[in-house]
Scaffold this motif. Structure first.
Motif, PDB file in Angstrom:
ATOM      1  N   ARG A  61       0.829  -1.207   0.000  1.00 55.57           N
ATOM      2  CA  ARG A  61       0.000   0.000   0.000  1.00 55.57           C
ATOM      3  C   ARG A  61       0.863   1.256   0.000  1.00 55.57           C
ATOM      4  N   ASP A  62       1.981   1.211   0.702  1.00 54.36           N
ATOM      5  CA  ASP A  62       2.899   2.345   0.710  1.00 54.36           C
ATOM      6  C   ASP A  62       3.443   2.602  -0.695  1.00 54.36           C
ATOM      7  N   ILE A  63       3.869   1.527  -1.374  1.00 56.31           N
ATOM      8  CA  ILE A  63       4.368   1.666  -2.745  1.00 56.31           C
ATOM      9  C   ILE A  63       3.266   2.187  -3.660  1.00 56.31           C
ATOM     10  N   ALA A  64       2.049   1.668  -3.466  1.00 55.79           N
ATOM     11  CA  ALA A  64       0.927   2.086  -4.309  1.00 55.79           C
ATOM     12  C   ALA A  64       0.581   3.558  -4.125  1.00 55.79           C
ATOM     13  N   SER A  65       1.006   4.157  -3.007  1.00 58.19           N
ATOM     14  CA  SER A  65       0.716   5.570  -2.753  1.00 58.19           C
ATOM     15  C   SER A  65       1.709   6.504  -3.432  1.00 58.19           C
ATOM     16  N   LYS A  66       2.789   5.955  -3.994  1.00 61.35           N
ATOM     17  CA  LYS A  66       3.821   6.766  -4.639  1.00 61.35           C
ATOM     18  C   LYS A  66       3.453   7.029  -6.106  1.00 61.35           C
ATOM     19  N   PRO A  67       4.117   7.987  -6.758  1.00 60.26           N
ATOM     20  CA  PRO A  67       3.825   8.256  -8.176  1.00 60.26           C
ATOM     21  C   PRO A  67       4.095   7.027  -9.047  1.00 60.26           C
ATOM     22  N   PRO A  68       3.093   6.470  -9.703  1.00 61.63           N
ATOM     23  CA  PRO A  68       3.273   5.226 -10.465  1.00 61.63           C
ATOM     24  C   PRO A  68       4.340   5.304 -11.553  1.00 61.63           C
ATOM     25  N   LEU A  69       4.427   6.445 -12.242  1.00 60.90           N
ATOM     26  CA  LEU A  69       5.412   6.542 -13.317  1.00 60.90           C
ATOM     27  C   LEU A  69       6.828   6.520 -12.759  1.00 60.90           C
ATOM     28  N   ALA A  70       7.029   7.141 -11.601  1.00 61.42           N
ATOM     29  CA  ALA A  70       8.351   7.118 -10.973  1.00 61.42           C
ATOM     30  C   ALA A  70       8.696   5.707 -10.489  1.00 61.42           C
ATOM     31  N   ILE A  71       7.709   4.980  -9.971  1.00 57.03           N
ATOM     32  CA  ILE A  71       7.939   3.593  -9.558  1.00 57.03           C
ATOM     33  C   ILE A  71       8.292   2.741 -10.770  1.00 57.03           C
ATOM     34  N   TYR A  72       7.569   2.936 -11.851  1.00 63.12           N
ATOM     35  CA  TYR A  72       7.873   2.224 -13.104  1.00 63.12           C
ATOM     36  C   TYR A  72       9.305   2.515 -13.536  1.00 63.12           C
ATOM     37  N   GLY A  73       9.696   3.787 -13.468  1.00 63.89           N
ATOM     38  CA  GLY A  73      11.061   4.141 -13.828  1.00 63.89           C
ATOM     39  C   GLY A  73      12.087   3.452 -12.941  1.00 63.89           C
ATOM     40  N   CYS A  74      11.826   3.420 -11.636  1.00 62.80           N
ATOM     41  CA  CYS A  74      12.749   2.740 -10.717  1.00 62.80           C
ATOM     42  C   CYS A  74      12.898   1.268 -11.088  1.00 62.80           C
ATOM     43  N   LYS A  75      11.774   0.591 -11.330  1.00 63.15           N
ATOM     44  CA  LYS A  75      11.840  -0.834 -11.660  1.00 63.15           C
ATOM     45  C   LYS A  75      12.604  -1.046 -12.956  1.00 63.15           C
ATOM     46  N   ARG A  76      12.296  -0.248 -13.942  1.00 67.34           N
ATOM     47  CA  ARG A  76      12.943  -0.417 -15.240  1.00 67.34           C
ATOM     48  C   ARG A  76      14.450  -0.165 -15.148  1.00 67.34           C
ATOM     49  N   ILE A  77      14.851   0.903 -14.459  1.00 68.81           N
ATOM     50  CA  ILE A  77      16.262   1.256 -14.419  1.00 68.81           C
ATOM     51  C   ILE A  77      17.049   0.321 -13.511  1.00 68.81           C
ATOM     52  N   ILE A  78      16.462  -0.140 -12.424  1.00 64.02           N
ATOM     53  CA  ILE A  78      17.153  -1.111 -11.568  1.00 64.02           C
ATOM     54  C   ILE A  78      17.437  -2.388 -12.349  1.00 64.02           C
ATOM     55  N   THR A  79      16.442  -2.882 -13.073  1.00 58.16           N
ATOM     56  CA  THR A  79      16.637  -4.092 -13.875  1.00 58.16           C
ATOM     57  C   THR A  79      17.659  -3.848 -14.980  1.00 58.16           C
ATOM     58  N   TYR A  80      17.566  -2.705 -15.640  1.00 56.18           N
ATOM     59  CA  TYR A  80      18.519  -2.367 -16.700  1.00 56.18           C
ATOM     60  C   TYR A  80      19.933  -2.270 -16.131  1.00 56.18           C
ATOM     61  N   SER A  81      20.085  -1.629 -14.983  1.00 55.39           N
ATOM     62  CA  SER A  81      21.407  -1.464 -14.364  1.00 55.39           C
ATOM     63  C   SER A  81      22.015  -2.808 -13.984  1.00 55.39           C
ATOM     64  N   ARG A  82      21.178  -3.713 -13.547  1.00 53.47           N
ATOM     65  CA  ARG A  82      21.643  -5.063 -13.198  1.00 53.47           C
ATOM     66  C   ARG A  82      22.297  -5.753 -14.383  1.00 53.47           C
ATOM     67  N   ASP A  83      21.775  -5.511 -15.566  1.00 54.62           N
ATOM     68  CA  ASP A  83      22.183  -6.267 -16.751  1.00 54.62           C
ATOM     69  C   ASP A  83      23.127  -5.502 -17.678  1.00 54.62           C
ATOM     70  N   HIS A  84      23.500  -4.261 -17.305  1.00 50.77           N
ATOM     71  CA  HIS A  84      24.336  -3.438 -18.178  1.00 50.77           C
ATOM     72  C   HIS A  84      25.442  -2.754 -17.377  1.00 50.77           C
ATOM     73  N   SER A  85      26.346  -2.125 -18.091  1.00 54.80           N
ATOM     74  CA  SER A  85      27.447  -1.412 -17.447  1.00 54.80           C
ATOM     75  C   SER A  85      26.932  -0.146 -16.764  1.00 54.80           C
ATOM     76  N   THR A  86      27.740   0.392 -15.852  1.00 50.77           N
ATOM     77  CA  THR A  86      27.370   1.635 -15.173  1.00 50.77           C
ATOM     78  C   THR A  86      27.167   2.756 -16.180  1.00 50.77           C
ATOM     79  N   ALA A  87      28.067   2.867 -17.150  1.00 43.55           N
ATOM     80  CA  ALA A  87      27.953   3.934 -18.151  1.00 43.55           C
ATOM     81  C   ALA A  87      26.650   3.829 -18.935  1.00 43.55           C
ATOM     82  N   ASP A  88      26.298   2.611 -19.339  1.00 44.73           N
ATOM     83  CA  ASP A  88      25.054   2.421 -20.085  1.00 44.73           C
ATOM     84  C   ASP A  88      23.844   2.751 -19.212  1.00 44.73           C
TER      85      ASP A  88
END
Length: 281
Positions: free
Chosen positions: A212-239
């Motif tokens: 519920r706490d996560i659901a109260s945050k801005p959804p687009l920003a949460i989407y961005g966090c999920k996408r970039i965390i996953t991307y960062s896991r699989d790519h270089s820091t520079a990328d």
């Protein structure tokens, strides 16, 4: 809609997907693999919720989150394909495994966070499932086992590429080569579980509060966090740095930022836009 393997409910921006075959130890039957991605994509594509929680009905003498792939599937084309002596067997097997993998890929690929709440045994395919989630919480009765080695298999639906992001390689190799159980406290110590709770009720209360706490945050920003965390896991820091710059260049919404800051200053819930519904092709 009713499902053989799941109960689904949505409340206050939180979708709760509950494995619902306790009499079969929540084993993953053929319908499981078709229904799970359909459920997840329906929630995500139609912006029906901002967070997904996955748990299991663990009623019975011994709680089992999931016993993994239903053994009855090994006698069907869903797993084994054609006769092993048939020239097309290997190709059919390969395509079937890709289909099973895609069921769990849906959890990682959806735009909203997915939280696993694990009570009791998480065996074989169950580990593939929770490894694809954003976070994992367990009870003291929870354990995992990469069980496939005990039946002469190599885990192939997602455990290895994902669990290596949470635990040291040597530990993963030990679990894979021996099939031993890893208890909840060790799962937490090794980094697979975020937190371990004494009871299922305590865990579910805490997980739902977090959802519920996560659901109260801005959804687009949460989407961005999920996408970039996953991307960062699989790519270089520079990328990854370039990717987040491009993301914010394209997706940052000043109005949502002002609303977030205003809501915090005024100590009130934020009024944020839901993610856009995805058009069906």
């Amino acid at each position: 809609m009713s499902y053989e393997c799941f109960d689904v409910s949505i409340d206050a921006g939180v979708a709760h997907i509950r494995l619902s075959r306790p009499e079969k130890r929540n084993a993953m039957s053929p319908s499981f693999w078709a229904d799970l991605p359909e459920i997840v994509r329906d929630i995500d594509d139609n912006a029906k919720a901002r967070v997904i929680v996955i748990s299991a009905d663990t009623t019975g003498e011994r709680p089992i989150f999931s016993a993994g792939i239903d053994v009855s599937m090994f006698g069907t084309s869903d797993v084994s394909g054609n006769d092993k002596n048939h020239p097309q067997h290997g190709a059919n097997f390969y395509q079937n495994v890709l289909r099973l993998q895609e069921s769990f890929n849906a959890l990682e690929n959806c735009r909203i966070p997915v939280i696993a709440a694990i009570h009791g045994g998480c065996i074989g395919g169950g580990v593939d499932l929770i490894a694809a989630c954003d976070m994992r919480f367990g009870t003291q009765e929870a354990f995992i086992t990469i069980y496939e080695i005990n039946v002469g298999m190599t885990a192939d639906v997602g455990t290895f590429p994902r669990i290596l992001n949470h635990m040291p390689e040597g530990v993963v190799r030990e679990l894979a080569y021996t099939g031993r159980r890893m208890a909840a406290d060790e799962c937490e110590r090794r980094g697979l579980f975020n937190t371990v709770y004494a009871t299922d009720a305590e865990m579910m209360d805490a997980v739902m509060e977090m959802a519920r706490d996560i659901a109260s945050k801005p959804p687009l920003a949460i989407y961005g966090c999920k996408r970039i965390i996953t991307y960062s896991r699989d790519h270089s820091t520079a990328d990854a740095l370039d990717q987040i710059a491009v993301w914010n260049m394209s997706m940052l919404i000043p109005g949502e930022m002002m609303e977030a800051m205003g809501a915090k200053a005024q100590k009130r819930p934020g009024k944020f836009m839901d993610l856009p519904k995805l058009k069906q092709s």
